[in-house]
Each structure stands twice: as C-alpha cells, then as structure tokens.
Design a protein around this motif. Structure first.
Motif, PDB file in Angstrom:
ATOM      1  N   LEU A  63       0.851  -1.193   0.000  1.00 26.84           N
ATOM      2  CA  LEU A  63       0.000   0.000   0.000  1.00 26.84           C
ATOM      3  C   LEU A  63       0.885   1.241   0.000  1.00 26.84           C
ATOM      4  CD1 LEU A  63      -2.565   1.711   0.488  1.00 26.84           C
ATOM      5  CD2 LEU A  63      -2.336   1.222   2.911  1.00 26.84           C
ATOM      6  N   ASN A  64       1.907   1.209   0.867  1.00 26.12           N
ATOM      7  CA  ASN A  64       2.800   2.357   0.941  1.00 26.12           C
ATOM      8  C   ASN A  64       4.132   1.994   0.301  1.00 26.12           C
ATOM      9  OD1 ASN A  64       4.459   4.465   1.560  1.00 26.12           O
ATOM     10  ND2 ASN A  64       3.736   4.682   3.668  1.00 26.12           N
ATOM     11  N   SER A  65       4.247   2.288  -0.983  1.00 27.14           N
ATOM     12  CA  SER A  65       5.442   1.855  -1.704  1.00 27.14           C
ATOM     13  C   SER A  65       6.679   2.628  -1.237  1.00 27.14           C
ATOM     14  CB  SER A  65       5.238   2.007  -3.203  1.00 27.14           C
ATOM     15  OG  SER A  65       4.944   3.339  -3.512  1.00 27.14           O
ATOM     16  N   PHE A  66       6.451   3.793  -0.600  1.00 26.24           N
ATOM     17  CA  PHE A  66       7.608   4.608  -0.228  1.00 26.24           C
ATOM     18  C   PHE A  66       8.441   3.979   0.891  1.00 26.24           C
ATOM     19  CE2 PHE A  66       4.543   7.550  -2.135  1.00 26.24           C
ATOM     20  CZ  PHE A  66       5.300   7.913  -3.236  1.00 26.24           C
ATOM     21  N   VAL A  67       7.830   3.112   1.691  1.00 23.48           N
ATOM     22  CA  VAL A  67       8.626   2.475   2.742  1.00 23.48           C
ATOM     23  C   VAL A  67       9.224   1.140   2.270  1.00 23.48           C
ATOM     24  CG1 VAL A  67       7.417   3.608   4.635  1.00 23.48           C
ATOM     25  CG2 VAL A  67       6.655   1.359   3.877  1.00 23.48           C
ATOM     26  N   PHE A  68       8.953   0.795   1.030  1.00 27.76           N
ATOM     27  CA  PHE A  68       9.539  -0.429   0.463  1.00 27.76           C
ATOM     28  C   PHE A  68      10.298  -0.093  -0.825  1.00 27.76           C
ATOM     29  CE2 PHE A  68       5.857  -2.058   2.861  1.00 27.76           C
ATOM     30  CZ  PHE A  68       6.489  -3.014   3.645  1.00 27.76           C
ATOM     31  N   PRO A  69      11.396   0.654  -0.714  1.00 27.43           N
ATOM     32  CA  PRO A  69      12.091   1.038  -1.943  1.00 27.43           C
ATOM     33  C   PRO A  69      12.587  -0.172  -2.745  1.00 27.43           C
ATOM     34  CG  PRO A  69      13.307   1.763   0.005  1.00 27.43           C
ATOM     35  CD  PRO A  69      11.999   1.244   0.485  1.00 27.43           C
ATOM     36  N   GLY A  70      12.898  -1.260  -2.028  1.00 26.88           N
ATOM     37  CA  GLY A  70      13.341  -2.471  -2.740  1.00 26.88           C
ATOM     38  C   GLY A  70      12.215  -2.987  -3.620  1.00 26.88           C
ATOM     39  N   LEU A  71      11.022  -3.051  -3.051  1.00 25.39           N
ATOM     40  CA  LEU A  71       9.874  -3.555  -3.796  1.00 25.39           C
ATOM     41  C   LEU A  71       9.498  -2.584  -4.927  1.00 25.39           C
ATOM     42  CD1 LEU A  71       8.171  -6.056  -3.597  1.00 25.39           C
ATOM     43  CD2 LEU A  71       6.668  -4.905  -1.985  1.00 25.39           C
ATOM     44  N   GLN A  72       9.710  -1.300  -4.623  1.00 31.35           N
ATOM     45  CA  GLN A  72       9.420  -0.290  -5.646  1.00 31.35           C
ATOM     46  C   GLN A  72      10.325  -0.517  -6.878  1.00 31.35           C
ATOM     47  OE1 GLN A  72      10.270   3.831  -4.643  1.00 31.35           O
ATOM     48  NE2 GLN A  72       8.067   4.172  -4.559  1.00 31.35           N
ATOM     49  N   GLN A  73      11.596  -0.813  -6.594  1.00 29.38           N
ATOM     50  CA  GLN A  73      12.508  -1.085  -7.723  1.00 29.38           C
ATOM     51  C   GLN A  73      12.046  -2.335  -8.487  1.00 29.38           C
ATOM     52  OE1 GLN A  73      16.735  -1.110  -6.983  1.00 29.38           O
ATOM     53  NE2 GLN A  73      17.124  -2.381  -8.796  1.00 29.38           N
ATOM     54  N   ILE A  74      11.601  -3.340  -7.720  1.00 31.18           N
ATOM     55  CA  ILE A  74      11.128  -4.580  -8.352  1.00 31.18           C
ATOM     56  C   ILE A  74       9.941  -4.265  -9.267  1.00 31.18           C
ATOM     57  CG2 ILE A  74       9.987  -6.783  -7.856  1.00 31.18           C
ATOM     58  CD1 ILE A  74      11.759  -6.962  -5.338  1.00 31.18           C
ATOM     59  N   GLU A  75       9.010  -3.463  -8.780  1.00 35.19           N
ATOM     60  CA  GLU A  75       7.840  -3.112  -9.613  1.00 35.19           C
ATOM     61  C   GLU A  75       8.286  -2.339 -10.859  1.00 35.19           C
ATOM     62  OE1 GLU A  75       4.993  -0.221  -8.161  1.00 35.19           O
ATOM     63  OE2 GLU A  75       3.389  -1.135  -9.344  1.00 35.19           O
ATOM     64  N   ARG A  76       9.184  -1.372 -10.665  1.00 35.37           N
ATOM     65  CA  ARG A  76       9.662  -0.588 -11.822  1.00 35.37           C
ATOM     66  C   ARG A  76      10.271  -1.516 -12.873  1.00 35.37           C
ATOM     67  NH1 ARG A  76       6.802   2.568 -12.625  1.00 35.37           N
ATOM     68  NH2 ARG A  76       8.111   3.234 -14.347  1.00 35.37           N
ATOM     69  N   GLU A  77      11.023  -2.512 -12.379  1.00 32.86           N
ATOM     70  CA  GLU A  77      11.682  -3.414 -13.331  1.00 32.86           C
ATOM     71  C   GLU A  77      10.662  -4.290 -14.070  1.00 32.86           C
ATOM     72  OE1 GLU A  77      15.980  -3.591 -11.038  1.00 32.86           O
ATOM     73  OE2 GLU A  77      15.071  -5.470 -11.674  1.00 32.86           O
ATOM     74  N   VAL A  78       9.643  -4.745 -13.338  1.00 34.52           N
ATOM     75  CA  VAL A  78       8.601  -5.558 -13.998  1.00 34.52           C
ATOM     76  C   VAL A  78       7.927  -4.716 -15.078  1.00 34.52           C
ATOM     77  CG1 VAL A  78       6.399  -6.764 -13.710  1.00 34.52           C
ATOM     78  CG2 VAL A  78       8.192  -7.051 -11.999  1.00 34.52           C
ATOM     79  N   VAL A  79       7.634  -3.459 -14.736  1.00 36.92           N
ATOM     80  CA  VAL A  79       6.964  -2.579 -15.703  1.00 36.92           C
ATOM     81  C   VAL A  79       7.876  -2.341 -16.910  1.00 36.92           C
ATOM     82  CG1 VAL A  79       6.116  -0.224 -16.064  1.00 36.92           C
ATOM     83  CG2 VAL A  79       5.461  -1.486 -14.016  1.00 36.92           C
ATOM     84  N   ARG A  80       9.146  -2.117 -16.646  1.00 34.51           N
ATOM     85  CA  ARG A  80      10.063  -1.884 -17.766  1.00 34.51           C
ATOM     86  C   ARG A  80      10.146  -3.136 -18.672  1.00 34.51           C
ATOM     87  NH1 ARG A  80      16.496  -0.758 -17.646  1.00 34.51           N
ATOM     88  NH2 ARG A  80      15.876   1.290 -16.949  1.00 34.51           N
ATOM     89  N   MET A  81      10.251  -4.313 -18.038  1.00 35.61           N
ATOM     90  CA  MET A  81      10.386  -5.547 -18.824  1.00 35.61           C
ATOM     91  C   MET A  81       9.103  -5.815 -19.621  1.00 35.61           C
ATOM     92  SD  MET A  81      12.686  -8.027 -16.351  1.00 35.61           S
ATOM     93  CE  MET A  81      11.789  -7.895 -14.818  1.00 35.61           C
ATOM     94  N   ALA A  82       7.957  -5.610 -18.973  1.00 38.68           N
ATOM     95  CA  ALA A  82       6.686  -5.804 -19.688  1.00 38.68           C
ATOM     96  C   ALA A  82       6.574  -4.765 -20.801  1.00 38.68           C
ATOM     97  CB  ALA A  82       5.516  -5.681 -18.721  1.00 38.68           C
ATOM     98  N   GLY A  83       7.035  -3.548 -20.526  1.00 35.98           N
ATOM     99  CA  GLY A  83       7.017  -2.492 -21.540  1.00 35.98           C
ATOM    100  C   GLY A  83       7.865  -2.875 -22.746  1.00 35.98           C
ATOM    101  N   GLU A  84       9.008  -3.489 -22.475  1.00 32.19           N
ATOM    102  CA  GLU A  84       9.865  -3.908 -23.595  1.00 32.19           C
ATOM    103  C   GLU A  84       9.160  -4.951 -24.467  1.00 32.19           C
ATOM    104  OE1 GLU A  84      14.082  -2.835 -21.363  1.00 32.19           O
ATOM    105  OE2 GLU A  84      13.413  -4.921 -21.424  1.00 32.19           O
ATOM    106  N   LEU A  85       8.400  -5.823 -23.820  1.00 30.42           N
ATOM    107  CA  LEU A  85       7.643  -6.826 -24.608  1.00 30.42           C
ATOM    108  C   LEU A  85       6.635  -6.140 -25.526  1.00 30.42           C
ATOM    109  CD1 LEU A  85       6.522  -9.773 -22.285  1.00 30.42           C
ATOM    110  CD2 LEU A  85       8.367  -9.703 -23.962  1.00 30.42           C
TER     111      LEU A  85
END
Ligand SMILES: Cc1ncc(COP(=O)(O)O)c(C=O)c1O
Length: 467
Positions: A63-85
């Motif tokens: 819910l609060n992505s700001f306290v989970f910067p690690g998870l935030q990076q993981i989400e950004r990477e998933v979005v980038r990889m899906a975006g590349e597809l």
C-alpha cells in the motif's frame, strides 16, 4: 466436511495442513491436465522459485510503496520488462492484482481524463467488441458508464466499420482484445487505432491473456500484425503476469503510452484524520509477495524460457485444429492461430453440448460457450501430455452424438438453450445472485437446501468460466 466455528484454541500446523490437503481433494484435479483454463502451471522448479520469491516479501504491504524502496525497484523493473515486450520506449505503468483491476483502472483513467477535458459534457460509452472480457462490463457497472457491444465478423474479430458507426459525442474510449478469451482471435488493432487517432479517443488493448504469449507467437510466425505500442493510437495495454507470465496469482501490468493518461488513475485523499492517503491502484493493502513473484517469474524464464514454453502450446493447438479439420461434423469458431481456440459442430448437428456432456463424463472440465454454442480450449502446459487422450474422447463423443440423435439439450446444453433466449436472462441473473447469497450468506447448511442440487450444479458450472 463439517463447518468449523471460531476455534477457542489454535490448531497444530500439521493438522491444519492435513485438512487443507483433504479439502483440496474436492477441487478440480488440474494436475491431470483435464482442465483447459484457469491454471497456469509450468513445472515444479519454476513454481518453487515463484513461491520462494513470494515468501521473501510475504509480510510486505505494498500500500505504501515509499517504505519499500526495494519492492518499488522490483515493480519498476517488472513494468520496464513488460514495456519492452510491448515496444514501449518509456516505462510508464504499474502492477495491479490482476486483469480485472488493470482494466478497471484503464477505464477509470479514461473517465477522469475525459472529465477534466470536457468539463460538464458527459462521455460515458465504452465501445468494445462483443467478445470483450466482462471486466469492461464490470467497469461500466461500477463507474456509471455504458458498455456498447460492437458486433464481430464471421472470423470473430471486431467489425471496425461497425465501431466507426457507433462513435458519437458520448464515446469515452475504444477497446480491442489481443486476443479475446472466447475464440483466441486478435482484433484488428491497427484499424481501431486509426479510428482512435481520427476521433481523438483513447484506445485500450486488452492483452491480459496475450501479453506474455504474443511476443513469442510473433517470433515463431503465428502472428503477423502488430498489436502493441508499435501501433500509433494505442493508449494503454493490460497484460497479466499471472497468466502466461507464469507468476503467482495476483499480478498484472497496466502500461500507458504516457503519464498524461496514467495520472488519472491515482487516488489522493487529503482529509483523512489518519493522514494523507494515497493509492495508485484500486486496492488498499497490496500483497508485496505477488510483486516479487512476478519479477522472479520473468527473470527466471527470460525470452528463451518463454519461447520454449510457448512453442509446444502452439503446436499442441495446431494438432487439435488439424484433428478438428479431419472430422466432418466439427469446425473451428474464429481464425485463431494461437493456443486459445473454440470449436463447434457444423449446423449444431450433433448438438455440441451433447459432446460437452460426454467429455465431462470422461472427466474433462469442459468450458461451454454461447453466441455461438461451442467449446473453448486454452492449451496449457498441463494439457500437453493428454492431448491425444482428449482427441480420442472427442472422437468418441462425436460418434456418440452421431448414434444418439435424440440426446440433445441435456444438462449444460439445456441451460445454455435457456440462456440464449433473452426473456430468461433476467431470471438467470437472479438465480446466480441467489447462488452468491447462499455462498456468502449466513447459515450455509440451511441455504444449501433452498434449491435443488441439479440447479446449483448447473449454475456452478456456468461460474467456472473466464479463467
Ligand atoms: C482477455 C482477458 N481479459 C481480462 C481478463 C481478466 O483477468 P483476471 O481474471 O486476472 O481479472 C481475462 C481473464 O481470463 C481475459 O482472458
């Protein structure tokens, strides 16, 4: 099994897990490969990794992505990889809990963007092919919009001319599927995108089912036309990692061509005594595990792994199509070249639902469809070892239909016969609602007796759809 009450004392882990094993035996035995939808299981090694990745973020509340910067990076990477597809040069988008949530957000963004642009002038029509997933109807229902179902042509693909004729001052957005669930065909995305550009309307491509399939289908020569952000005019795309991405359930990506559109999905409340409440998606608390599992699944398989997964699925579907082509009573519905297809009987003789009943008696979970009456198959990895068995049973089903012409309109077939007649649809809706009231209401045991069990069985069968 008896229903439990709230326990005074906790139970041992072993007894709880034992009971779960026992309960699972009541569920469909999907491991045997007799289920042609719902379950996206690749193999034990992959599942084990995905499960461990989920576990590593089991307690995280996204819910609060700001306290989970690690998870935030993981989400950004998933979005980038899906975006590349999907050939998106900028990674604009986020993870949601599934296809439905992605679709609800995409529609919300369109509604809010239109509101800002048009002031009081109300745009409320979602123009979508008749084959579109019911998540769009749900969006219309929730947001006070209207779903306008545009007819499809003989090949089950959207009729672009018919869509053009429906565009008017109330049109909010255009939708196309890549592919649609019932028939596995990809709508003419380029044609719809042209309309979107001409009319200045947003276009959402529902690639929930196809997002993690079509890139491999293209490489293997099964798909020729572009379906993603290569097509100018596509505003947003939904693609589910928990389907052919083989992640854990609870993961879909919603991509936008730019932030100008995405920003309209965010919710910000400044008046809560508990402080500022900001939420980028529909959910409040969000499981961090599903985000980590999606990331792990993509990184584990990579393009090579996905290609190796997809090729036998396409070949398996080709085998089924060839078989259907050889049986004079059977024909395909639509022109799918993917591992998602549907077939029926020519002129419905023998009755396709007699075949469905026969197959069900042989232990297959049959996905019956309407408009037209047919049987749906999504070829999944679990189905591959038993395709030959299925075709043998299908051949026997046709033979049974040939030799028992009086065996029409029985069981599920009768139900769909009723469904096809409009005056009864309201009654069906009421009965399904009643089923939910029974499932979720008080006194389960008492309610279960309120309806004859055959009726409940039929309704239950209907609800096993759209996996
Ligand atoms: C084409 C399509 N869109 C959307 C969805 C909805 O996805 P979910 O069940 O993850 O909400 C599905 C589900 O099968 C689908 O096939």
């Amino acid at each position: 099994m008896a229903m439990h009450h709230f326990p005074e004392k906790g139970q041992s882990p072993a007894s709880i897990l034992d009971e779960l094993d026992h309960l699972r035996q009541q569920d469909i035995p999907w491991e045997a490969g007799k289920t042609w939808s719902l379950i996206y299981y690749l193999d034990d090694a992959h599942q084990d990794l995905v499960r461990r990745a989920y576990d590593s973020y089991f307690s995280a509340n996204y819910l609060n992505s700001f306290v989970f910067p690690g998870l935030q990076q993981i989400e950004r990477e998933v979005v980038r990889m899906a975006g590349e597809l999907c050939h998106l040069s900028t990674s604009v988008g986020g993870l949601t809990s599934g296809g439905t949530e992605s679709i609800l957000l995409a529609v919300l963004a369109c509604r809010e963007a239109a509101k800002k642009k048009a002031g009081k002038k109300r745009r409320r029509d979602i123009l979508a092919p008749a084959t579109v997933h019911p998540a769009f109807e749900k969006a219309a229902h929730l947001y006070g919009l209207r779903l306008v179902r545009i007819p499809v042509l003989e090949d089950q693909r959207l009729d672009v001319e018919a869509m053009k004729r429906q565009i008017g001052p109330e049109t909010l957005m255009l939708v196309a599927s890549a592919p649609c669930y019932p028939f596995g065909v990809i709508d003419p995305i380029e044609g719809v995108a042209e309309l979107a550009l001409e009319e200045g309307l947003p276009l959402h491509v529902d690639a929930c089912l196809g997002g993690f399939l079509l890139p491999w289908a293209e490489r293997l020569g099964y798909v020729e036309e572009p379906w993603d952000f290569r097509v100018k005019g596509v505003t947003s795309i939904s693609l589910d990692v928990h389907k052919f991405g083989f992640a854990a359930k609870g993961a879909s990506v919603l991509l936008y061509r730019d932030m100008e559109q995405m920003k309209h999905q965010f919710f910000i409340s400044t008046r809560f005594p508990g402080g500022m409440y900001v939420s980028p998606t529909l959910l409040g608390t969000r499981p961090g595990g599903a985000v980590a599992a999606a990331w792990a699944a993509i990184r584990h398989l990579g393009a090579e792994g996905y290609l190796a997964m997809a090729q036998p699925l396409f070949e398996g579907a080709d085998r089924i199509r060839r078989f259907i082509g050889e049986i004079p009573e059977l024909e395909l519905v639509g022109t799918s070249r993917l591992n998602i297809l549907a077939f029926r009987t020519v002129a419905n003789r023998p009755d396709i639902f007699v075949l469905a009943d026969f197959l069900e008696e042989k232990g297959w979970m049959v996905d019956r469809q309407q408009f037209p009456p047919c049987i749906h198959l999504t070829v999944l990895p679990t189905n591959l070892p038993v395709i030959g068995d299925y075709l043998d049973d299908l051949e026997a089903a046709v033979e049974f239909g040939r030799t028992h012409p009086a065996a029409t309109a029985k069981g599920g077939a009768a139900m769909y016969g009723v469904m096809a007649r409009l005056p009864f649809r309201g009654m069906i809706e009421k009965e399904v609602s009643h089923l939910f009231e029974t499932l979720y209401g008080a006194e389960q045991e008492g309610n279960a007796e309120a309806k004859p069990s055959w009726w409940m069985g039929l309704l239950n069968r209907l609800l096993l759809k759209f996996g």
